[in-house]
Design an enzyme around this catalytic site. Sequence first.
Site, PDB file in Angstrom:
ATOM      1  N   ASN A   1       0.843  -1.198   0.000  1.00 54.84           N
ATOM      2  CA  ASN A   1       0.000   0.000   0.000  1.00 54.84           C
ATOM      3  C   ASN A   1       0.874   1.242   0.000  1.00 54.84           C
ATOM      4  O   ASN A   1       2.038   1.201   0.411  1.00 54.84           O
ATOM      5  CB  ASN A   1      -0.932   0.021   1.212  1.00 54.84           C
ATOM      6  N   CYS A   2       0.307   2.355  -0.484  1.00 55.29           N
ATOM      7  CA  CYS A   2       0.956   3.661  -0.342  1.00 55.29           C
ATOM      8  C   CYS A   2       0.091   4.477   0.604  1.00 55.29           C
ATOM      9  O   CYS A   2      -0.598   3.917   1.465  1.00 55.29           O
ATOM     10  CB  CYS A   2       1.139   4.337  -1.698  1.00 55.29           C
ATOM     11  N   ALA A   3       0.072   5.773   0.473  1.00 56.60           N
ATOM     12  CA  ALA A   3      -0.655   6.614   1.423  1.00 56.60           C
ATOM     13  C   ALA A   3      -2.156   6.412   1.347  1.00 56.60           C
ATOM     14  O   ALA A   3      -2.856   6.543   2.354  1.00 56.60           O
ATOM     15  CB  ALA A   3      -0.312   8.081   1.182  1.00 56.60           C
TER      16      ALA A   3
END
Length: 535
Positions: A476-478
């Site tokens: 995942n990213c932000a």
Amino acid sequence: MLKKIQGRLQTFAGAMMVPIILLVMVGFFVGIGSAFTNYILSPGGILYNIFSMLSSCGFFFMNSLQMWFAVAIAFTLAKKEKGWAAFAGLVLFFTYTSGIGNWASLNGVTADTVAVDALVQSGMAMEEAMNYNALFTEFMGMFTYNMGMFSGLIVGVIAAFIHNKFVDTTLPEMFGFFAGTKMVIIMVTLVSVPLSILTYYVWPFIGGCLQALTTFIGSSGLLGTFVFGTLDKALLPFGLHHLIAFPIEYSSVGGTMEIDGVVYEGVKNIINGQAASSTATGYITRNFTNGRLLFQLGGIPGAALAMYHCANKENRKAVASIMIPAVFTLMMVGISEPFEYTFLFAAPALYWLVYAPLCGLCYVLAEIFQISINGTALFFMIPNLFQPQKVHAMHALWLIPLTFAAYYFIFKFIIVKFNLQTPGRGEAKVHLFSKKEYRDSKSDDSSQNSTSDTESLEYRIVEALGGAENIVSVTNCATRLRVSVKDESLVASDDDWKAYLEARGVVHGDHSYQIIYGVQVQNIATKVKDILGID
């Protein structure tokens, strides 16, 4: 083929977001720590020493950013045994970095021979000598090329590739100790030798191109600023915007500046250097970030209000329930995706033809009026409270309301004129279906799930991805859950993700998906990994 390339670029761009916490800490530690040591406290006291330590921590993170990128990217791109992958990234980084210097010394290139004075004495012109000298640096006592964050990116990708290829290696019993994860460490060490030699000969050409790019960006003026700001938003839906932002923010592509005898590369690092300096009177104004101040605090709230007013009256309350948290998140921490994905998929032309260029224009306005500030979201502006003399943003007091009004009227006019189906308007619904509705609509697939655990969003996400056996990797990213799958035909449709699984949108690659959930994605990703039994 193009989707496969896009998918890999998306995965790589997402991996670049992992060390972002360090970049946030740099701003806080340096900005607040230096404010106290430079202006508030006298040397020698315990508080002075503590804040000095905080500032030093920030500079350590900033000066060793390439190392953290190597570790974080190797960790993120690994499909299993991520701890060993991170260790492999660290091993490869140091053997690679020292290997470049060792091969250089074998060819008679040392710190003494590339000094500007030595190069001039050998017959080089001063400008040529300075450019050549800029190719080299010293990192943790090792003479090597000055590659900035690029060395970390290269090492992280290669370490992850080697790890994924050799982590399952088996050997005869007598050599069994060296199998699997230990084989990865052996291989990255061996690979560092030819990689260092190759880099020694290739990097001067790449470095020359980067210097030319830096010159272009510096001379392109407001046009270059507008293009950057527009592309930064235009590439966001594909998850590729970090690929143009990070080099400008954290490498020499974004420019260099000497502050108190120290040379800083990249606009963010320069700003941190100015925050730490007792002699600096402000922050650089051409930093490719200040435009965010205008559209995050003014433009996007104006666009959100326009969508609210354009929604059907019976839907406005539901629209407000989505818009208000999204705008609040944006203003506080600068994460804009929860808002942007509320209309991107319903009205893509509004996003790319109107919204992205308007954001580019905000960057131009901030530069024209010389706005100088550290941070563009309210939370990240806190260090400015301790060094207000460096903030020059009076023009923002009228530019933010102007931007609010411009976005409001432009969005409202276009939505009404072209009858765009933004949230709550026309047939567009603002509704997150319940878990029961999802189970009912997918009764054939979910009939086996009867316990409260299997009714959770995360279990339904796994099911919607085709089941655990169909999932290759989860990161995942932000704001996005990034998943690689074996068989795309087993994955739920985009409409199902948005209607039944609480997603704001879905971006496709080759056997890869980015499911946008907003800032709660970290908790979702952790629970999905727990279900799958992966780290």
